[in-house]
Design a protein around this motif. Structure first.
Motif, PDB file in Angstrom:
ATOM      1  N   LEU B 107       6.337  -1.270  41.559  1.00 23.51           N
ATOM      2  CA  LEU B 107       7.258  -0.285  41.012  1.00 23.51           C
ATOM      3  C   LEU B 107       6.864   1.072  41.577  1.00 23.51           C
ATOM      4  CD1 LEU B 107       7.006  -1.673  37.405  1.00 23.51           C
ATOM      5  CD2 LEU B 107       9.016  -1.860  38.872  1.00 23.51           C
ATOM      6  N   GLY B 108       7.660   1.557  42.520  1.00 29.83           N
ATOM      7  CA  GLY B 108       7.293   2.778  43.223  1.00 29.83           C
ATOM      8  C   GLY B 108       7.960   4.015  42.696  1.00 29.83           C
ATOM      9  N   SER B 109       8.918   3.849  41.819  1.00 31.44           N
ATOM     10  CA  SER B 109       9.654   5.001  41.306  1.00 31.44           C
ATOM     11  C   SER B 109       9.473   5.079  39.798  1.00 31.44           C
ATOM     12  CB  SER B 109      11.131   4.877  41.675  1.00 31.44           C
ATOM     13  OG  SER B 109      11.859   5.984  41.197  1.00 31.44           O
ATOM     14  N   LEU B 110       8.652   6.014  39.363  1.00 39.88           N
ATOM     15  CA  LEU B 110       8.380   6.152  37.935  1.00 39.88           C
ATOM     16  C   LEU B 110       9.056   7.395  37.387  1.00 39.88           C
ATOM     17  CD1 LEU B 110       5.881   4.382  39.049  1.00 39.88           C
ATOM     18  CD2 LEU B 110       4.752   5.116  36.953  1.00 39.88           C
ATOM     19  N   THR B 111       9.582   7.267  36.187  1.00 44.06           N
ATOM     20  CA  THR B 111      10.156   8.410  35.494  1.00 44.06           C
ATOM     21  C   THR B 111       9.093   8.977  34.569  1.00 44.06           C
ATOM     22  OG1 THR B 111      12.353   7.428  35.565  1.00 44.06           O
ATOM     23  CG2 THR B 111      11.994   9.171  33.951  1.00 44.06           C
ATOM     24  N   GLY B 112       8.838  10.258  34.692  1.00 43.47           N
ATOM     25  CA  GLY B 112       7.754  10.867  33.918  1.00 43.47           C
ATOM     26  C   GLY B 112       6.505  10.965  34.778  1.00 43.47           C
ATOM     27  N   SER B 113       5.490  11.573  34.227  1.00 39.71           N
ATOM     28  CA  SER B 113       4.244  11.769  34.960  1.00 39.71           C
ATOM     29  C   SER B 113       3.082  11.271  34.106  1.00 39.71           C
ATOM     30  CB  SER B 113       4.067  13.256  35.293  1.00 39.71           C
ATOM     31  OG  SER B 113       2.860  13.461  35.995  1.00 39.71           O
ATOM     32  N   ALA B 114       2.451  10.216  34.569  1.00 31.35           N
ATOM     33  CA  ALA B 114       1.346   9.625  33.813  1.00 31.35           C
ATOM     34  C   ALA B 114       0.022   9.980  34.477  1.00 31.35           C
ATOM     35  CB  ALA B 114       1.508   8.118  33.733  1.00 31.35           C
ATOM     36  N   THR B 115      -0.779  10.776  33.800  1.00 30.48           N
ATOM     37  CA  THR B 115      -2.139  11.031  34.273  1.00 30.48           C
ATOM     38  C   THR B 115      -2.921   9.723  34.154  1.00 30.48           C
ATOM     39  OG1 THR B 115      -2.022  13.319  33.550  1.00 30.48           O
ATOM     40  CG2 THR B 115      -4.222  12.388  33.890  1.00 30.48           C
ATOM     41  N   ALA B 116      -3.433   9.249  35.275  1.00 24.85           N
ATOM     42  CA  ALA B 116      -4.020   7.908  35.302  1.00 24.85           C
ATOM     43  C   ALA B 116      -5.121   7.744  34.261  1.00 24.85           C
ATOM     44  CB  ALA B 116      -4.557   7.616  36.696  1.00 24.85           C
ATOM     45  N   THR B 117      -5.965   8.753  34.128  1.00 24.04           N
ATOM     46  CA  THR B 117      -7.080   8.637  33.195  1.00 24.04           C
ATOM     47  C   THR B 117      -6.644   8.788  31.734  1.00 24.04           C
ATOM     48  OG1 THR B 117      -7.547  10.968  33.672  1.00 24.04           O
ATOM     49  CG2 THR B 117      -8.900   9.335  34.803  1.00 24.04           C
ATOM     50  N   SER B 118      -5.360   9.052  31.501  1.00 27.19           N
ATOM     51  CA  SER B 118      -4.859   9.160  30.122  1.00 27.19           C
ATOM     52  C   SER B 118      -4.123   7.906  29.680  1.00 27.19           C
ATOM     53  CB  SER B 118      -3.920  10.366  29.988  1.00 27.19           C
ATOM     54  OG  SER B 118      -4.605  11.566  30.234  1.00 27.19           O
ATOM     55  N   VAL B 119      -3.885   7.000  30.600  1.00 25.22           N
ATOM     56  CA  VAL B 119      -3.141   5.783  30.255  1.00 25.22           C
ATOM     57  C   VAL B 119      -4.052   4.832  29.483  1.00 25.22           C
ATOM     58  CG1 VAL B 119      -1.936   3.765  31.158  1.00 25.22           C
ATOM     59  CG2 VAL B 119      -1.644   6.000  32.260  1.00 25.22           C
ATOM     60  N   THR B 120      -3.564   4.373  28.339  1.00 28.28           N
ATOM     61  CA  THR B 120      -4.366   3.457  27.518  1.00 28.28           C
ATOM     62  C   THR B 120      -3.822   2.036  27.529  1.00 28.28           C
ATOM     63  OG1 THR B 120      -3.089   4.066  25.565  1.00 28.28           O
ATOM     64  CG2 THR B 120      -5.131   5.290  25.971  1.00 28.28           C
ATOM     65  N   ALA B 121      -2.559   1.882  27.890  1.00 29.90           N
ATOM     66  CA  ALA B 121      -1.975   0.536  27.929  1.00 29.90           C
ATOM     67  C   ALA B 121      -0.670   0.576  28.699  1.00 29.90           C
ATOM     68  CB  ALA B 121      -1.732   0.001  26.515  1.00 29.90           C
ATOM     69  N   ALA B 122      -0.202  -0.599  29.034  1.00 35.61           N
ATOM     70  CA  ALA B 122       1.102  -0.728  29.694  1.00 35.61           C
ATOM     71  C   ALA B 122       1.914  -1.754  28.916  1.00 35.61           C
ATOM     72  CB  ALA B 122       0.917  -1.172  31.143  1.00 35.61           C
ATOM     73  N   TYR B 123       3.187  -1.483  28.761  1.00 33.12           N
ATOM     74  CA  TYR B 123       4.078  -2.428  28.086  1.00 33.12           C
ATOM     75  C   TYR B 123       5.115  -2.904  29.089  1.00 33.12           C
ATOM     76  CZ  TYR B 123       2.173  -1.043  23.577  1.00 33.12           C
ATOM     77  OH  TYR B 123       1.328  -0.808  22.526  1.00 33.12           O
ATOM     78  N   VAL B 124       5.328  -4.185  29.083  1.00 33.83           N
ATOM     79  CA  VAL B 124       6.306  -4.751  30.006  1.00 33.83           C
ATOM     80  C   VAL B 124       7.322  -5.551  29.210  1.00 33.83           C
ATOM     81  CG1 VAL B 124       4.990  -6.888  30.425  1.00 33.83           C
ATOM     82  CG2 VAL B 124       6.571  -6.040  32.158  1.00 33.83           C
ATOM     83  N   SER B 125       8.567  -5.508  29.632  1.00 29.09           N
ATOM     84  CA  SER B 125       9.599  -6.343  29.019  1.00 29.09           C
ATOM     85  C   SER B 125      10.446  -6.954  30.119  1.00 29.09           C
ATOM     86  CB  SER B 125      10.473  -5.529  28.054  1.00 29.09           C
ATOM     87  OG  SER B 125      11.187  -4.545  28.758  1.00 29.09           O
ATOM     88  N   VAL B 126      10.908  -8.139  29.873  1.00 27.85           N
ATOM     89  CA  VAL B 126      11.767  -8.837  30.829  1.00 27.85           C
ATOM     90  C   VAL B 126      12.985  -9.360  30.085  1.00 27.85           C
ATOM     91  CG1 VAL B 126      11.981 -10.757  32.451  1.00 27.85           C
ATOM     92  CG2 VAL B 126       9.810  -9.518  32.277  1.00 27.85           C
ATOM     93  N   VAL B 127      14.161  -9.048  30.590  1.00 30.80           N
ATOM     94  CA  VAL B 127      15.407  -9.577  30.037  1.00 30.80           C
ATOM     95  C   VAL B 127      15.999 -10.529  31.063  1.00 30.80           C
ATOM     96  CG1 VAL B 127      17.724  -9.035  29.255  1.00 30.80           C
ATOM     97  CG2 VAL B 127      15.834  -7.486  28.719  1.00 30.80           C
ATOM     98  N   GLY B 128      16.235 -11.723  30.625  1.00 31.05           N
ATOM     99  CA  GLY B 128      16.756 -12.736  31.516  1.00 31.05           C
ATOM    100  C   GLY B 128      15.637 -13.536  32.130  1.00 31.05           C
ATOM    101  N   PRO B 129      15.891 -14.389  33.040  1.00 32.50           N
ATOM    102  CA  PRO B 129      17.198 -14.644  33.655  1.00 32.50           C
ATOM    103  C   PRO B 129      18.059 -15.507  32.741  1.00 32.50           C
ATOM    104  CG  PRO B 129      15.568 -16.119  34.530  1.00 32.50           C
ATOM    105  CD  PRO B 129      14.833 -15.191  33.638  1.00 32.50           C
TER     106      PRO B 129
END
Lengths: 208, 129
Positions: B107-129
């Protein structure tokens, strides 16, 4: 996030059979979400800077490269002779700009070893984003490069000051791409985590 | 269960109207919509998303792209979204939805600016197929 997903699911559930939503069709039976573990040990940044009054785009003695890791590193994994008992280290060890084969980008890496770092300094490799920094077929060696390590409470910083290099094969790059630092997989933090496949890119597209 | 609660709610509303048949406050009330119903459609995930690996590229300590690995093969054809969060689950940056074409994705296009050292988790969702 969970609330948002629940709300979305609720909309699907409520709308599926309502008379006023008869035109809606639930097209997928798959809806999944999960929390993932984000990287903890990773390269935060790599910064390549020109020395005072140096030539922009040309690697020279006096230019600096600053590496930052996201965690206090286990210093023994960077250099076998270092100890975690000290939060600072200073070492003279050779770095080289290695000519990319067949037009590939040139790379920067620690190529020397010493009595202290018998197996070398395990920083990793920096793709410089251009093939023009080394115009020859052999590497440009900086034999008296100083490596200053500072281990802080939350991060680790290594400042590399290139020294003792020959400018014979050094080209001047006018435009290129961001440099990409691929950390050495041997380096671990104090909890034995490696950087895995995480990378860091420079902000600049012309290095040094 | 939901149907039961809906019926109870409407019963309560009807009771209220019946209890004060001549009240001025109720005379102007017209149920809209006049029909309410619900249904239930079961959904399931295309696989265990918890096993997806996360790696990123940071530029000056800002996450500039995210690579995901070990995406369940059954998710191919679905639409994936990712959110990076910080302290208190505050959203820092997000990406997608994008089509899942294999078991890895960048994913090369992110909306917003995430300071790497401030990220505590990632959430992923998938709809489909």
């Amino acid at each position: 996030m969970t609330r948002g997903l629940a709300a979305a699911a609720a909309v699907v559930v409520v709308s599926a059979g309502t008379a006023w939503a008869a035109g809606l069709t639930l097209t997928s039976a798959h809806l999944g979400a999960s929390s993932l573990t984000s990287p903890v040990m990773f390269p935060v940044s790599v910064t390549l800077a020109n020395k005072t009054n140096g030539t922009v785009g040309k690697v020279q003695s006096g230019d600096t490269v600053t590496f930052v890791w996201s965690q206090p590193v286990d210093e023994t994994t960077l250099c076998s002779g270092w100890s975690n008992a000290s939060s600072t280290q200073l070492l003279t060890l050779q770095w080289s700009v290695v000519n990319g084969a067949s037009g590939a980008d040139d790379t920067l890496q620690a190529t020397g070893s010493s009595a202290t770092c018998a197996t070398g300094l395990h920083v990793g490799t920096v793709d410089l984003g251009s093939a023009g920094y080394d115009t020859g077929s052999t590497a440009i060696d900086f034999t008296t490069t100083t490596n200053a390590l500072t281990v802080g409470s939350t991060t680790t910083t290594l400042v590399v000051t290139l020294g003792g290099g020959s400018a014979v094969n050094a080209g001047t790059v006018a435009s290129g791409n961001a440099a990409v630092w691929t950390p050495d997989s041997a380096v671990k933090d104090r909890s034995a985590r490696t950087c895995r496949t995480n990378l860091a890119k420079s902000s600049s597209t012309v290095q040094f | 269960m939901r149907e039961g609660r809906a019926v109870a709610a409407f019963a309560g509303l009807a009771l209220a109207l019946v209890a004060w048949p001549g009240s001025a406050a109720a005379t102007s009330i017209a149920p809209n919509p006049k029909q309410v119903s619900e249904a239930f459609t079961a959904t399931s995930s295309c696989g265990s998303l918890a096993g997806i690996g996360v790696a990123w590229t940071a530029t000056a300590n800002v996450v500039s792209s995210v690579s995901l690995t070990s995406i369940p093969a059954a998710c191919a054809g679905g639409r994936l979204s990712l959110t990076l969060v910080g302290t208190g689950n505050a959203s820092l940056a997000s990406a997608g939805p994008v089509n899942v074409a294999g078991t890895s994705l960048t994913l090369g296009s992110l909306t917003g600016s995430a300071t790497a050292t401030s990220v505590t988790a990632a959430y992923v969702s998938v709809v489909g197929p």
